[in-house]
Design an enzyme around this catalytic site. Structure first.
Site, PDB file in Angstrom:
ATOM      1  N   ARG A  99       0.877  -1.191   0.000  1.00 55.06           N
ATOM      2  CA  ARG A  99       0.000   0.000   0.000  1.00 55.06           C
ATOM      3  C   ARG A  99       0.900   1.222   0.000  1.00 55.06           C
ATOM      4  O   ARG A  99       1.688   1.409   0.929  1.00 55.06           O
ATOM      5  CB  ARG A  99      -0.916   0.003   1.226  1.00 55.06           C
ATOM      6  CG  ARG A  99      -1.651   1.330   1.410  1.00 55.06           C
ATOM      7  CD  ARG A  99      -2.750   1.273   2.434  1.00 55.06           C
ATOM      8  NE  ARG A  99      -3.910   0.569   1.901  1.00 55.06           N
ATOM      9  CZ  ARG A  99      -5.140   0.663   2.384  1.00 55.06           C
ATOM     10  NH1 ARG A  99      -5.386   1.444   3.432  1.00 55.06           N
ATOM     11  NH2 ARG A  99      -6.141  -0.008   1.855  1.00 55.06           N
ATOM     12  N   HIS A 159      -7.149   0.577  -6.728  1.00 56.08           N
ATOM     13  CA  HIS A 159      -7.396  -0.287  -5.563  1.00 56.08           C
ATOM     14  C   HIS A 159      -8.007  -1.601  -6.088  1.00 56.08           C
ATOM     15  O   HIS A 159      -9.189  -1.886  -5.861  1.00 56.08           O
ATOM     16  CB  HIS A 159      -8.333   0.438  -4.585  1.00 56.08           C
ATOM     17  CG  HIS A 159      -8.327  -0.119  -3.198  1.00 56.08           C
ATOM     18  ND1 HIS A 159      -7.531  -1.178  -2.801  1.00 56.08           N
ATOM     19  CD2 HIS A 159      -9.033   0.233  -2.081  1.00 56.08           C
ATOM     20  CE1 HIS A 159      -7.746  -1.442  -1.524  1.00 56.08           C
ATOM     21  NE2 HIS A 159      -8.647  -0.591  -1.067  1.00 56.08           N
ATOM     22  N   GLN A 172      -9.916  -4.199  -3.793  1.00 55.31           N
ATOM     23  CA  GLN A 172     -11.235  -3.711  -3.416  1.00 55.31           C
ATOM     24  C   GLN A 172     -12.248  -4.008  -4.527  1.00 55.31           C
ATOM     25  O   GLN A 172     -13.336  -4.523  -4.272  1.00 55.31           O
ATOM     26  CB  GLN A 172     -11.173  -2.201  -3.159  1.00 55.31           C
ATOM     27  CG  GLN A 172     -12.495  -1.586  -2.771  1.00 55.31           C
ATOM     28  CD  GLN A 172     -12.921  -2.008  -1.371  1.00 55.31           C
ATOM     29  OE1 GLN A 172     -12.162  -1.857  -0.429  1.00 55.31           O
ATOM     30  NE2 GLN A 172     -14.125  -2.530  -1.226  1.00 55.31           N
ATOM     31  N   ASP A 229     -17.655   6.533  -2.158  1.00 50.77           N
ATOM     32  CA  ASP A 229     -16.392   6.495  -1.417  1.00 50.77           C
ATOM     33  C   ASP A 229     -16.196   7.889  -0.805  1.00 50.77           C
ATOM     34  O   ASP A 229     -16.932   8.835  -1.143  1.00 50.77           O
ATOM     35  CB  ASP A 229     -15.235   6.136  -2.379  1.00 50.77           C
ATOM     36  CG  ASP A 229     -13.885   5.991  -1.688  1.00 50.77           C
ATOM     37  OD1 ASP A 229     -13.841   5.876  -0.439  1.00 50.77           O
ATOM     38  OD2 ASP A 229     -12.848   6.001  -2.396  1.00 50.77           O
ATOM     39  N   CYS A 248     -16.614   1.198   0.058  1.00 49.36           N
ATOM     40  CA  CYS A 248     -15.386   0.452   0.364  1.00 49.36           C
ATOM     41  C   CYS A 248     -14.973   0.580   1.820  1.00 49.36           C
ATOM     42  O   CYS A 248     -14.270  -0.291   2.342  1.00 49.36           O
ATOM     43  CB  CYS A 248     -14.262   0.898  -0.555  1.00 49.36           C
ATOM     44  SG  CYS A 248     -13.935   2.673  -0.462  1.00 49.36           S
ATOM     45  N   ARG A 269     -13.436  -8.993   1.172  1.00 45.63           N
ATOM     46  CA  ARG A 269     -12.037  -8.646   0.900  1.00 45.63           C
ATOM     47  C   ARG A 269     -11.164  -9.892   1.094  1.00 45.63           C
ATOM     48  O   ARG A 269     -10.296 -10.190   0.286  1.00 45.63           O
ATOM     49  CB  ARG A 269     -11.567  -7.521   1.840  1.00 45.63           C
ATOM     50  CG  ARG A 269     -12.212  -6.161   1.583  1.00 45.63           C
ATOM     51  CD  ARG A 269     -11.829  -5.577   0.232  1.00 45.63           C
ATOM     52  NE  ARG A 269     -10.394  -5.448   0.087  1.00 45.63           N
ATOM     53  CZ  ARG A 269      -9.657  -4.421   0.528  1.00 45.63           C
ATOM     54  NH1 ARG A 269     -10.246  -3.416   1.127  1.00 45.63           N
ATOM     55  NH2 ARG A 269      -8.352  -4.385   0.335  1.00 45.63           N
TER      56      ARG A 269
HETATM   57  N1   CP Z   1     -11.382  -0.375   1.946  1.00 47.11           N
HETATM   58  C1   CP Z   1     -10.114  -0.366   2.424  1.00 47.11           C
HETATM   59  O1   CP Z   1      -9.135  -0.559   1.698  1.00 47.11           O
HETATM   60  O2   CP Z   1     -10.039  -0.190   3.770  1.00 47.11           O
HETATM   61  P1   CP Z   1      -8.709   0.077   4.604  1.00 47.11           P
HETATM   62  O3   CP Z   1      -8.156   1.400   4.154  1.00 47.11           O
HETATM   63  O4   CP Z   1      -9.158   0.080   6.037  1.00 47.11           O
HETATM   64  O5   CP Z   1      -7.731  -1.027   4.314  1.00 47.11           O
HETATM   65  N1  NVA Z   2     -10.268   6.482  -1.896  1.00 46.29           N
HETATM   66  C1  NVA Z   2      -9.931   6.111  -0.541  1.00 46.29           C
HETATM   67  C2  NVA Z   2     -10.139   4.638  -0.347  1.00 46.29           C
HETATM   68  C3  NVA Z   2      -9.845   4.136   1.040  1.00 46.29           C
HETATM   69  C4  NVA Z   2     -10.027   2.658   1.130  1.00 46.29           C
HETATM   70  C5  NVA Z   2      -8.495   6.523  -0.235  1.00 46.29           C
HETATM   71  O1  NVA Z   2      -7.634   6.335  -1.106  1.00 46.29           O
HETATM   72  O2  NVA Z   2      -8.240   7.027   0.857  1.00 46.29           O
END
Ligand code: CP
Ligand code: NVA
Length: 289
Positions: free
Chosen positions: A97, A124, A127, A207, A247, A275
């Site tokens: 990440r 992502h 997701q 989102d 999400c 997930r």
């Molecule tokens: N939806 C998602 O990726 O959640 P987190 O940021 O908590 O991992």
């Molecule tokens: N779009 C959001 C998704 C979090 C899971 C972000 O990148 O923060």
């Protein structure tokens, strides 16, 4: 070598297979990661991604090693190409990440083991695959699915557009003009008015208006997005039986009201559970490469 940096890295036929396997396993996983270790580098906070991968890897007999981005400081304390090649000597796969999609690409380029994007500023994919699984569970396929995504043209939105194309379901993105995605696959509708597409919706998705890393834009975004909230009036105009997805994490009273979030139409916790099921099938797919 199979990396999953975006949905485009997986042939559509294999995405269908990943969803089929996730359903078929039904939470009972073969020990395909026995004796294997997966490195999990996180440069941003996480609840679902970290925990679902850690528990999922354990259930497949493997070891997950959480690595805080600030410890390794990829590209800062050491060049990306060094870290990637070092980690290739310890691990069998990497979940990464990152704050920088270009760093993720560079990491994958030097990696001798599969790299899975656990969220970047661009995409992502885990997701979106989990969301396709949730949608498949709810509608027993994709034929009747019309997703209306209301919100920012962000990482999640891009991966959802790609999964819609791969899975063959219809999709519209409702987003203020200045925040619309820069590229849209053929067949996906983009508009700045909810009214023009809401009557089609069997799936409503939203989102956060401000993603991790863009916190300084929060004030501006709250103003621009204030009329793009998923509330009961929006849900009422969707198709009968429409579901609500997010999400997570969600900001109550901003992109969604608590009434919609807590309603029977809301499948957000099934989404969160999926997930793990989807990612374990993705791990199976990358390990076969
Ligand atoms: N939806 C998602 O990726 O959640 P987190 O940021 O908590 O991992
Ligand atoms: N779009 C959001 C998704 C979090 C899971 C972000 O990148 O923060």
């Amino acid at each position: 070598m199979r990396h999953v940096l975006t949905i485009a890295d997986i042939p559509a036929i294999d995405i269908h297979d990943i969803i089929r396997i996730a359903k078929q396993r039904n939470g009972a996983y073969p020990p395909l990661l026995a004796g294997k270790s997966v490195g999990m580098i996180f440069e941003k906070p996480s609840n679902r991604t970290r925990l679902s991968f850690e528990v999922g890897i354990h259930r497949m007999g493997g070891q997950a090693v959480y690595i805080q981005g600030s410890d390794v400081q990829i590209g800062d304390r050491e060049p990306v190409s060094h870290v990637s090649r070092v980690m290739s000597r310890y691990f069998d796969a990497i979940v990464y990440r990152t704050t920088s999609h270009s760093r993720l690409k560079e990491f994958a380029q030097y990696s001798a083991i599969p790299v899975i994007n656990g969220l970047s500023n661009v995409a992502h994919p885990c997701q979106a695959i989990a969301d396709a699984l949730t949608i498949h569970d709810c509608f027993d396929g994709f034929e009747s699915v019309y997703m209306v995504y209301i919100g920012d043209g962000n990482n999640v939105c891009r991966s959802l557009m790609a999964i819609a194309t791969a899975c063959g379901f219809k999709m519209a993105v409702v987003c203020p003009k200045a925040y619309q995605p820069e590229w849209v696959p053929p067949g996906v509708v983009v508009t700045d008015t909810i009214d023009s597409v809401i009557h089609n919706a069997t799936v409503l998705y939203t989102d956060v208006w401000t993603s991790m890393g863009s916190e300084d834009e929060q004030g501006d975004r709250a103003r621009v997005f204030s009329s793009y909230q998923v509330n009961e009036s929006v849900m009422r105009r969707a198709q009968k039986g429409a579901i609500f997805l997010h999400c997570l994490p969600a900001n109550m009273g901003q992109e969604v009201t608590e009434a919609v979030f807590e309603s029977p139409a809301s499948k957000v916790f099934d989404q969160a559970e999926n997930r793990m099921h989807a990612q374990n099938a993705i791990l199976e797919w990358v390990m076969k490469g």
